[in-house]
Design a protein around this motif. Structure first.
Motif, short mmCIF file in Angstrom:
data_model
loop_
_atom_site.label_atom_id
_atom_site.label_comp_id
_atom_site.label_asym_id
_atom_site.label_seq_id
_atom_site.Cartn_x
_atom_site.Cartn_y
_atom_site.Cartn_z
N ASP A 65 62.04 33.98 14.36
CA ASP A 65 61.33 32.99 13.55
C ASP A 65 60.27 32.26 14.37
O ASP A 65 59.23 31.89 13.86
N MET A 66 60.61 32.04 15.62
CA MET A 66 59.71 31.32 16.52
C MET A 66 59.72 32.03 17.86
O MET A 66 60.64 32.79 18.17
N GLY A 67 58.72 31.72 18.69
CA GLY A 67 58.72 32.29 20.03
C GLY A 67 57.91 31.42 20.97
O GLY A 67 57.16 30.54 20.53
N ILE A 68 58.08 31.69 22.25
CA ILE A 68 57.28 30.99 23.26
C ILE A 68 56.52 32.06 24.03
O ILE A 68 57.13 32.97 24.61
N ALA A 69 55.19 31.95 24.01
CA ALA A 69 54.37 33.00 24.64
C ALA A 69 53.16 32.38 25.32
O ALA A 69 52.62 31.37 24.85
N GLY A 70 52.74 33.02 26.42
CA GLY A 70 51.55 32.56 27.13
C GLY A 70 50.31 32.79 26.28
O GLY A 70 50.23 33.76 25.51
N LYS A 71 49.33 31.89 26.42
CA LYS A 71 48.08 32.03 25.66
C LYS A 71 47.38 33.34 26.04
O LYS A 71 46.70 33.95 25.20
N ASP A 72 47.58 33.81 27.28
CA ASP A 72 47.00 35.08 27.71
C ASP A 72 47.52 36.23 26.84
O ASP A 72 46.76 37.08 26.36
N VAL A 73 48.82 36.20 26.59
CA VAL A 73 49.46 37.25 25.78
C VAL A 73 49.01 37.14 24.32
O VAL A 73 48.73 38.14 23.66
N LEU A 74 48.88 35.91 23.84
CA LEU A 74 48.47 35.71 22.44
C LEU A 74 47.02 36.15 22.22
O LEU A 74 46.71 36.77 21.20
N LEU A 75 46.16 35.84 23.18
CA LEU A 75 44.75 36.26 23.09
C LEU A 75 44.66 37.77 23.00
O LEU A 75 43.90 38.33 22.23
N LYS A 89 52.55 23.33 27.24
CA LYS A 89 52.07 22.93 28.58
C LYS A 89 53.03 23.35 29.70
O LYS A 89 53.24 22.63 30.66
N ILE A 90 53.62 24.53 29.51
CA ILE A 90 54.45 25.11 30.58
C ILE A 90 53.82 26.44 31.02
O ILE A 90 52.98 26.98 30.32
N ALA A 91 54.29 26.95 32.17
CA ALA A 91 53.75 28.19 32.75
C ALA A 91 52.22 28.15 32.77
O ALA A 91 51.55 29.06 32.28
N CYS A 92 51.70 27.08 33.33
CA CYS A 92 50.24 26.88 33.34
C CYS A 92 49.59 27.68 34.47
O CYS A 92 50.11 27.74 35.59
N CYS A 93 48.48 28.29 34.17
CA CYS A 93 47.72 29.04 35.18
C CYS A 93 46.32 29.28 34.60
O CYS A 93 45.97 28.69 33.58
N LYS A 94 45.53 30.09 35.28
CA LYS A 94 44.16 30.35 34.81
C LYS A 94 43.94 31.85 34.68
O LYS A 94 44.37 32.60 35.56
#
Ligand code: ATP
Ligand code: PRP
Length: 208
Positions: A65-75, A89-94
């Motif tokens: 139903d829900m998940g936690i994913a890096g914005k890199d993976v979502l992009l 605001k976790i697992a922050c990187c560039k």
């Protein structure tokens, strides 16, 4: 039952305190057992432990139903089919381009090694740079060292991995953090349960 998809490792570790504030504590430790579905201290919530890149797929199809994913993976996945209501605001990187420290800025057509193929294609097209993208699944930093690519697109945090391999960061593509994603149908069908978890996450984040 509310099912939350989380990837093992860095995101799991950093998500644990947030989940705990919402009363969600896994009963088993995924590092010590091979279970892929973890019961939690809340009878109505379970966690599924999957690869980081698979989180959007599980949530999109309603397997979670829900998940936690890096914005890199979502992009890279393309997240139009998901709600993305919260930046955790976790697992922050560039997400950056990087090249050998002695390499000149490349002109003309370049070869780029990355696991973020679509994101890299979009980025270089936006810059008006002709780029041939070579898909790799890991150890991107090796590619410029062995002549496979002129540069890479990869995640940078401390910069230690680049430094250890005589590379340097060049252009910032995007600041990355992990996001809470929600299946669209579940948002309607399980609205109360999802809204309450969202609310608790928001309260915890506001205190940080
Ligand atoms: P997979 O298991 O699918 O190969 P992965 O090895 O990239 O994925 P992790 O290294 O746990 O999995 O990374 C998960 C997420 O954590 C990434 O998608 C990114 O958002 C974030 N991340 C990755 N590397 C770093 C880092 N060095 N510092 C901070 N966050 C990072
Ligand atoms: C990530 C990323 C870089 C490194 C950057 O790899 O792919 O290699 O972190 O972090 P740094 O700037 O602090 O050195 P990760 O540690 O997840 O290893 P993996 O992708 O090989 O699993």
């Amino acid at each position: 039952m509310l099912t939350i998809a989380v990837s093992k490792g860095r995101i799991y570790e950093e998500a644990l305190p947030l989940l705990a504030e919402a009363g969600i504590m896994p009963v088993d430790d995924p590092k010590k057992c091979r279970k892929l579905i973890l019961r939690t201290t809340r009878d109505d919530v379970q966690l599924v432990i999957i690869r980081a890149t698979d989180v959007p797929t599980f949530v999109e199809y309603g397997a979670a139903d829900m998940g936690i994913a890096g914005k890199d993976v979502l992009l890279e996945h393309g997240a139009e089919s998901l709600y993305e209501p919260l930046d955790l605001k976790i697992a922050c990187c560039k997400l950056m381009t990087a090249a050998h420290k002695d390499a000149p800025s490349h002109r003309g057509r370049i070869r780029v090694a990355t696991k973020y193929v679509k994101t890299a294609q979009r980025y270089f097209a936006g810059q008006g740079i002709q780029a041939e993208i070579i898909k790799l699944y890991g150890s991107m930093e090796l590619a410029p060292l062995v002549g496979l690519a002129d540069c890479i697109v990869d995640l940078v945090d401390t910069g230690n991995t680049l430094k250890a391999n005589d590379l340097e960061p060049r252009e910032l593509i995007m600041n990355i953090s992990s996001r809470l994603v929600v299946n669209k149908a579940a948002m309607k069908m399980k609205n109360q349960a999802i809204a309450s978890v969202l609310d608790q996450f928001e309260q915890t984040l506001a205190k940080r």
